[in-house]
Motif scaffolding. Structure first.
Motif, PDB file in Angstrom:
ATOM      1  N   VAL A 678       0.832  -1.202   0.000  1.00  0.00           N
ATOM      2  CA  VAL A 678       0.000   0.000   0.000  1.00  0.00           C
ATOM      3  C   VAL A 678       0.866   1.250   0.000  1.00  0.00           C
ATOM      4  O   VAL A 678       0.642   2.190  -0.771  1.00  0.00           O
ATOM      5  N   GLY A 679       1.856   1.289   0.885  1.00  0.00           N
ATOM      6  CA  GLY A 679       2.784   2.407   0.912  1.00  0.00           C
ATOM      7  C   GLY A 679       2.232   3.676   1.510  1.00  0.00           C
ATOM      8  O   GLY A 679       2.815   4.750   1.339  1.00  0.00           O
ATOM      9  N   SER A 680       1.098   3.611   2.206  1.00  0.00           N
ATOM     10  CA  SER A 680       0.535   4.787   2.873  1.00  0.00           C
ATOM     11  C   SER A 680      -0.151   4.333   4.159  1.00  0.00           C
ATOM     12  O   SER A 680      -0.334   3.135   4.408  1.00  0.00           O
ATOM     13  N   ASP A 681      -0.547   5.320   4.972  1.00  0.00           N
ATOM     14  CA  ASP A 681      -1.197   4.994   6.245  1.00  0.00           C
ATOM     15  C   ASP A 681      -2.721   5.103   6.162  1.00  0.00           C
ATOM     16  O   ASP A 681      -3.395   5.106   7.184  1.00  0.00           O
ATOM     17  N   PHE A 682      -3.275   5.160   4.951  1.00  0.00           N
ATOM     18  CA  PHE A 682      -4.714   5.397   4.825  1.00  0.00           C
ATOM     19  C   PHE A 682      -5.527   4.295   5.494  1.00  0.00           C
ATOM     20  O   PHE A 682      -6.577   4.561   6.095  1.00  0.00           O
ATOM     21  N   TYR A 683      -5.080   3.047   5.400  1.00  0.00           N
ATOM     22  CA  TYR A 683      -5.837   1.932   5.974  1.00  0.00           C
ATOM     23  C   TYR A 683      -5.381   1.583   7.394  1.00  0.00           C
ATOM     24  O   TYR A 683      -5.747   0.538   7.931  1.00  0.00           O
ATOM     25  N   ASP A 684      -4.610   2.471   8.037  1.00  0.00           N
ATOM     26  CA  ASP A 684      -4.091   2.208   9.386  1.00  0.00           C
ATOM     27  C   ASP A 684      -5.090   2.649  10.453  1.00  0.00           C
ATOM     28  O   ASP A 684      -4.828   3.586  11.223  1.00  0.00           O
ATOM     29  N   PHE A 685      -6.243   2.020  10.529  1.00  0.00           N
ATOM     30  CA  PHE A 685      -7.196   2.330  11.599  1.00  0.00           C
ATOM     31  C   PHE A 685      -7.214   1.159  12.578  1.00  0.00           C
ATOM     32  O   PHE A 685      -6.729   0.063  12.295  1.00  0.00           O
ATOM     33  N   GLY A 686      -7.780   1.393  13.747  1.00  0.00           N
ATOM     34  CA  GLY A 686      -7.848   0.349  14.766  1.00  0.00           C
ATOM     35  C   GLY A 686      -6.504  -0.008  15.350  1.00  0.00           C
ATOM     36  O   GLY A 686      -6.338  -1.103  15.898  1.00  0.00           O
ATOM     37  N   GLY A 687      -5.526   0.891  15.244  1.00  0.00           N
ATOM     38  CA  GLY A 687      -4.213   0.626  15.818  1.00  0.00           C
ATOM     39  C   GLY A 687      -3.362  -0.368  15.049  1.00  0.00           C
ATOM     40  O   GLY A 687      -2.361  -0.860  15.570  1.00  0.00           O
ATOM     41  N   VAL A 688      -3.726  -0.666  13.796  1.00  0.00           N
ATOM     42  CA  VAL A 688      -2.987  -1.640  12.996  1.00  0.00           C
ATOM     43  C   VAL A 688      -2.242  -0.921  11.875  1.00  0.00           C
ATOM     44  O   VAL A 688      -2.836  -0.130  11.135  1.00  0.00           O
ATOM     45  N   ASP A 689      -0.937  -1.183  11.761  1.00  0.00           N
ATOM     46  CA  ASP A 689      -0.124  -0.615  10.680  1.00  0.00           C
ATOM     47  C   ASP A 689      -0.277  -1.518   9.443  1.00  0.00           C
ATOM     48  O   ASP A 689       0.215  -2.647   9.426  1.00  0.00           O
ATOM     49  N   ARG A 690      -0.941  -1.017   8.427  1.00  0.00           N
ATOM     50  CA  ARG A 690      -1.180  -1.816   7.217  1.00  0.00           C
ATOM     51  C   ARG A 690      -0.433  -1.240   6.006  1.00  0.00           C
ATOM     52  O   ARG A 690      -0.753  -1.597   4.868  1.00  0.00           O
ATOM     53  N   SER A 691       0.541  -0.392   6.241  1.00  0.00           N
ATOM     54  CA  SER A 691       1.237   0.252   5.131  1.00  0.00           C
ATOM     55  C   SER A 691       2.004  -0.748   4.276  1.00  0.00           C
ATOM     56  O   SER A 691       2.280  -0.480   3.104  1.00  0.00           O
ATOM     57  N   ALA A 692       2.351  -1.924   4.830  1.00  0.00           N
ATOM     58  CA  ALA A 692       3.091  -2.939   4.072  1.00  0.00           C
ATOM     59  C   ALA A 692       2.175  -4.032   3.541  1.00  0.00           C
ATOM     60  O   ALA A 692       2.659  -4.981   2.910  1.00  0.00           O
ATOM     61  N   TYR A 693       0.870  -3.923   3.764  1.00  0.00           N
ATOM     62  CA  TYR A 693      -0.055  -4.917   3.224  1.00  0.00           C
ATOM     63  C   TYR A 693      -0.044  -4.868   1.691  1.00  0.00           C
ATOM     64  O   TYR A 693       0.259  -3.835   1.083  1.00  0.00           O
ATOM     65  N   LEU A 694      -0.387  -5.979   1.087  1.00  0.00           N
ATOM     66  CA  LEU A 694      -0.434  -6.058  -0.371  1.00  0.00           C
ATOM     67  C   LEU A 694      -1.839  -5.714  -0.857  1.00  0.00           C
ATOM     68  O   LEU A 694      -2.807  -6.389  -0.520  1.00  0.00           O
ATOM     69  N   LEU A 695      -1.918  -4.652  -1.649  1.00  0.00           N
ATOM     70  CA  LEU A 695      -3.187  -4.213  -2.218  1.00  0.00           C
ATOM     71  C   LEU A 695      -3.278  -4.679  -3.659  1.00  0.00           C
ATOM     72  O   LEU A 695      -2.398  -4.393  -4.474  1.00  0.00           O
ATOM     73  N   SER A 696      -4.354  -5.403  -3.973  1.00  0.00           N
ATOM     74  CA  SER A 696      -4.618  -5.813  -5.356  1.00  0.00           C
ATOM     75  C   SER A 696      -5.540  -4.780  -5.978  1.00  0.00           C
ATOM     76  O   SER A 696      -6.697  -4.644  -5.559  1.00  0.00           O
ATOM     77  N   GLY A 697      -5.038  -4.045  -6.960  1.00  0.00           N
ATOM     78  CA  GLY A 697      -5.845  -2.999  -7.565  1.00  0.00           C
ATOM     79  C   GLY A 697      -5.093  -2.288  -8.663  1.00  0.00           C
ATOM     80  O   GLY A 697      -4.210  -2.857  -9.312  1.00  0.00           O
ATOM     81  N   THR A 698      -5.418  -1.033  -8.860  1.00  0.00           N
ATOM     82  CA  THR A 698      -4.813  -0.221  -9.918  1.00  0.00           C
ATOM     83  C   THR A 698      -3.696   0.631  -9.335  1.00  0.00           C
ATOM     84  O   THR A 698      -3.840   1.199  -8.243  1.00  0.00           O
ATOM     85  N   TYR A 699      -2.596   0.729 -10.062  1.00  0.00           N
ATOM     86  CA  TYR A 699      -1.441   1.499  -9.622  1.00  0.00           C
ATOM     87  C   TYR A 699      -0.980   2.429 -10.742  1.00  0.00           C
ATOM     88  O   TYR A 699      -1.320   2.242 -11.917  1.00  0.00           O
TER      89      TYR A 699
END
Length: 854
Positions: A678-699
């Motif tokens: 993902v490379g951003s903190d947009f999905y970092d809610f609930g105290g979870v760091d998801r910036s390194a999660y793999l997003l399947s979508g358009t880049y």
């Protein structure tokens, strides 16, 4: 065969058919700032004769200040094509994308369809097809009968929308002030499809009346066809060969309806107010009969690319009666004001609504155990694999207990309010122009959702309604043009859907099924898009030189809302963004001689991501390592381009022209599909760091370039003696190339880019006869793009149409339209054409009827 050889062979063949008049003429028309000799409100009257239409087109092209092409309607007030895409497809550097053989999207200069924007009477329109996964405009929803002209602007002036990488197309509707008095025009036609002999019918009617100060026009159109579509697919290929043979046939009924009306009031020359309304719709009722021989799940035997002998092969059947709908509601009021001293002003207010819906309830089941098949196959001709089942084949052996229904749904609605004004003033040889636009658009919808599954076989008995999928097999064999090896009978798709939905109602009442889950929260999105634009532009003429230059400013704001689901908890999120951009443009025209024009142009443009691609909605899996996200990418950047164009146009004595045009586009932030961090903190809610999660979508990729050259020739053979001077030719060839880079790959081909596109028409018009044979060809192209540059390719194809017109008198004309005479097969492939993934055909089409005008 080489491209010149292919064209020579086809052209020679066309001459023997007495081919047809070219209604989509490579001509030019441009908005007010780009055409000196024609005002925006001044209609170009096309008389319907090929020669007259050519002369008008050539005159407009010579007067235009930007590079553009025009498809103009004939005398009856319509194109000889059922929709706008079919008419546009005859212009230089234009290719079409077809669905079930019917033209739908336009690709200009080999670019992805999202790089071409569309307006209607100068008001920008945005597509929301396929759940908002593309902004590309659906031309099959706009019947050509509604239009008087279609203008392809290949170079931009600052009064045109900047949302265009390669072109912006303006669809222009009729003005009731075109002709004084009462006029009635229309047509009625009936015919059939070669494959399956389904009917084809059309009709249109337009009534207009005007005097010197007031005019009114109303009209409508209807087109319907019933067709069969043969389809063969291969799921994939592995080291042993094809993994499955997917055998499909679709029974389709498609129809387009259009209604339009307009009133105009012009109390004196230079003053006009008007109101226009358009309703158009595309409808598709589609019955699917599909069987998959799942070769890679066999329990024994051998499987190779060319042949195989297998035991224990499951057979899966999928059936549906699906509904696809696209509706457009467009209303515009406006006015023009001009004075004798060169001051001109215009305004437009528009409301547009687009609804795109899909309901595709898929009923599916497979064989199991002893009902699985022993079979052999011959795949030496991979486009048409032959399957032979050992022993008697009974297709009614699907497992009734494991039958499921997948409630596939999609709906996207766009409401748009637009205000536009333009002002210009002539000061000697200088014309100064300025204007502005405000567009406010709301988009609400969901991407194509298939998450909710109902186990009809297992649950049906629990509510006293057992569901046996095998009971719907009829005794009517498929009417197919493709070889297969086994005989398959049709399934009663209407009855199977009715009974399945009735069962769902009972399951819902019993609390065994929840229809609210058909569209999960993570699939929904709601967006508000606002664009505030202003421009200044100047045009100066000095002898043989004309220059038009200016700059456009656009302030773009997006309010993006959706729901993210993680660990079963739904969390609403908002992503807001804004950007101010400047888009300069310059067009220069130089009359080197009386008949030779030179043009150069440069501009900056933009293409914004599709609504579905940037949606906030997403589904998150926190248990994977690393975690995964399926959904939109709201941080996507627009694609930007700097572009250059040049052309040489020589106008032949008498009637005709030869032109060569070249272009180059440098594009940044090219969009592609991928799975990456993902490379951003947009999905970092609930105290979870998801910036390194793999997003399947358009880049966003990196830079890209697209370039090409267009050759165009139009000439009536007026130098021939006697009756032969009624012959003429129009043809164009476009050569294209280009690629883009991503952070990990270089030189990836653009989706939809054929490196060669060719159109050729031989026509004859004399003694009341108008005839045209039109040939189209495009080379192979990349159709879908995977995460690392892999994808599915489409094999190039050709298309031959013949249209005949005979005028009994000035009021009545008989016609015959013969389409797809080459009976094209549309082929997709993986890697090379030796491994096809899809082969489809719809057959030729024949339509006969009469046109009237008085």
């Amino acid at each position: 065969m080489t491209l010149p050889g292919r064209l020579l062979l086809r052209t020679t063949a066309l001459c023997g058919i007495l081919a047809v008049s070219q209604p989509a003429l490579a001509a030019q028309d441009a908005p007010p700032a780009a055409v000196e000799a024609f005002d925006e409100g001044e209609a170009i009257v096309v008389t319907g004769s090929i020669l007259s239409a050519q002369q008008d087109s050539i005159a407009i092209k010579r007067a235009a200040n930007n590079l553009s092409d025009v498809a103009a309607a004939d005398a009856v007030g319509r194109f000889p094509d059922q929709n706008a895409a079919a008419a546009l497809s005859r212009l230089p550097a234009v290719a079409v994308q077809r669905d079930q053989g019917q033209e739908r999207y336009i690709q200009v200069r080999g670019a992805p369809n999202r790089w071409t924007s569309v307006s209607i009477d100068g008001i920008p329109m945005v597509g929301v097809d396929e759940g908002g996964d593309t902004r590309a405009f659906r031309f099959d929803a706009i019947p050509a009968v509604l239009l008087s002209q279609m203008v392809i602007n290949k170079s931009l002036t600052s009064d045109l929308q900047a949302d265009a990488i390669v072109a912006t197309i303006d669809l222009r509707t009729y003005s009731p002030m075109d002709r004084k008095g009462l006029h009635v025009t229309g047509d009625a036609g009936y015919g059939f499809m070669d494959l399956g002999k389904g009917e084809q019918r059309q009709g249109s009617l337009r009534l207009s009346w005007s005097n010197d100060v007031f005019g009114v026009v109303v009209g409508g159109s209807h087109y319907r066809r019933k067709q069969l579509t043969d389809n063969r697919e291969v799921g994939a290929y592995d080291a042993k060969g094809p993994t499955e043979f997917d055998v499909r046939q679709y029974e389709i009924e498609r129809w387009n309806n259009g209604l339009f009306g307009g009133v105009e009031y012009s109390p004196e020359e230079g003053q006009r107010i008007y109101a226009k309304a358009i309703f158009s719709e595309f409808n598709d009722n589609e019955q699917r009969n599909q069987y998959e021989f799942r070769l890679d799940r066999a329990t024994g035997g051998t499987r190779t690319q060319d042949s195989g002998s297998l035991t224990g092969v499951p057979l899966r059947g999928t059936f549906n009666f699906g509904e696809y709908r696209n509706r457009n509601y467009i209303g515009t009021v406006g006015g023009d004001y001009a004075t004798d001293d060169g001051l001109k002003a215009s305004f437009k207010f528009n409301y547009s609504r687009t609804e795109n819906t899909t309901f595709l309830p898929l009923i599916q089941s497979s064989t199991s155990g002893a009902n699985n098949l022993s079979l052999s196959y011959d795949n030496s001709a991979p486009n048409f694999p032959i399957v032979n089942v050992n022993g008697a084949f009974n297709q009614a052996t699907l497992s009734a207990s494991s039958t499921i229904l997948i409630a596939a749904r999609q709906k996207t609605v766009s409401n748009s309010y637009t205000a536009k004004f333009d002002l210009s003033k002539e000061i000697g040889d200088l014309m100064l122009s300025a204007g502005g636009l405000y567009a406010d658009r709301d988009i609400a919808g969901n991407n194509f959702s298939t998450a909710n599954v109902a186990a009809l076989g297992a649950l049906g008995a629990s509510v006293g309604q057992p569901f046996n999928i095998n009971s719907y097999v009829t005794n009517r064999p498929w009417d197919t043009g493709f070889p297969l090896g086994v005989t398959l009978n049709y399934v009663d798709n209407v009855a199977i859907r009715d009974d399945a939905l009735s069962l769902l109602d009972r399951l819902t009442a019993a609390g065994r099924y929840n229809p609210a889950l058909d569209v999960p929260d993570a699939d929904r999105y709601a967006q508000r898009e606002r664009t505030l634009a202003a421009y200044v532009m100047g045009k100066v003429e000095s002898g043989a030189l004309t220059a038009v230059g200016g700059v456009r400013m656009e302030r773009y704001l997006m309010d993006n809302r959706g729901t993210v689901v993680a660990s079963g908890v739904a969390t609403p999120l908002v992503y807001e963004s804004s950007k101010t951009d400047f888009f300069p443009s310059l067009n220069i025209k130089y009359a080197a001689t009386e008949n030779l024009l030179l043009r150069v142009a440069g501009q900056r443009g933009v293409s914004r991501p599709a609504y579905g691609a940037i949606r906030v909605g997403a589904s998150i899996n926190d248990t994977n390592s690393p975690g995964t996200i399926g959904g939109g990418n709201p941080a996507l950047k627009p694609e930007y381009t700097w572009g250059a164009d040049a052309s040489i146009e020589y106008y032949l004595p008498g009637n005709g022209m030869v032109s060569v045009a070249a272009f180059h586009r440098w594009v940044d932030n090219v969009l592609y599909q991928n799975q990456a961090a993902v490379g951003s903190d947009f999905y970092d809610f609930g105290g979870v760091d998801r910036s390194a999660y793999l997003l399947s979508g358009t880049y966003n990729g990196r830079s890209g370039k697209l370039y090409g050259v267009e050759f165009n020739l139009l000439k009536q053979f007026d130098f021939l003696p006697g009756a032969l001077d009624g012959f003429g030719f129009q043809g164009n060839v476009t050569l294209l190339d280009g690629s883009f880079d991503t952070p990990t790959q270089q030189g990836i081909a653009f989706q939809g880019m054929s490196k060669k596109i060719a159109n050729a028409s031989i026509f004859y018009e004399k003694y009341g006869l108008s005839a045209r044979a039109s040939y189209q060809w495009r080379s192979n192209w990349l159709d879908t793009l995977g995460g690392f540059g892999s994808g599915e390719y489409r094999k190039g194809y050709e298309n031959l149409d013949v249209s005949l017109r005979y005028a009994i008198n000035e009021n009545l004309t008989l016609f015959a339209d013969l389409s797809n005479l080459t009976n094209e097969k549309y082929i997709a492939y993986q890697g090379t054409t030796a491994t096809p993934t899809e082969v489809e055909q719809i057959g030729s089409r024949y339509l006969f009827g009469a046109r009237f005008s008085f």
